[in-house]
Design a protein around this motif. Sequence first.
Motif: not given
Length: 246
Positions: A3-4, A6-7, A10-11, A21, A48, A195
């Motif tokens: 998920s990180i 993916s984050w 997206r960022a 974070l 991250a 978001l």
Amino acid sequence: MTSIASWAARARELGFTAAKLEATFDGPYAHKGLHGPDEWIVEVVRAAREAAGPEMTLMVDVQYAFDSVERALRCAEAIAPFDVFFLETPLWVDDLDGYAELARRSPVRIAQGEWLTTRHEFAALLACGGVQVVQPDIGRVGGLSEALEVTRMAAERDLLVVPHAWKTGISVAVAAHLAMVTPQMPFFEFLPAELCEARLRKELLRDEELTFRDGELQPPQRPGLGLELDRDAMAEFAEAARRVAG
């Protein structure tokens, strides 16, 4: 840590060059009863940084998770190799002696101030040397005038200002205006409405006008705060608040 990854993707897609974070597993903001060792914070920061790459500025919020300077210091020392811009609210808000010691010893900048009200509470924090990054919440500190006083106090001590603005689009717009007159404010919080899960964040405004260009938020060009309220949504939310209040 998928998920990180993916984050981070997206960022970058949205044009962000900096991100904060929430890496908390203990403390008053621990979500849904989740608890874990302090080492998990380090693993989140490590993942991250690997996902975001070396160019993105990373800030870490641990939301009052630590009950001692030594625990907070161990965390700061462990995340320092990952080029963290600041560590936010590691100790309880009124532990001024603890903040003074931590700020003196930490290899990472210490940030605090989201819960403080008026310049007077900030004066006590700054007098003890408790932070390198000052974080007034404009709505909580006493409005723009009081926030400006806090930024002047920070400037006198060569401190950075990164205000708390984790509410509606109105908060974001006000923070943008504060940034335009505060040279020592490199960042402020901005969560795009698309978001966010909260309807209040997504529906209170018709048009926010704050847009990204080359990784920076552009100031509004219209008069005032540069936004338009959705009056129907505001009436609905006000009625819901009245019902909750009884």
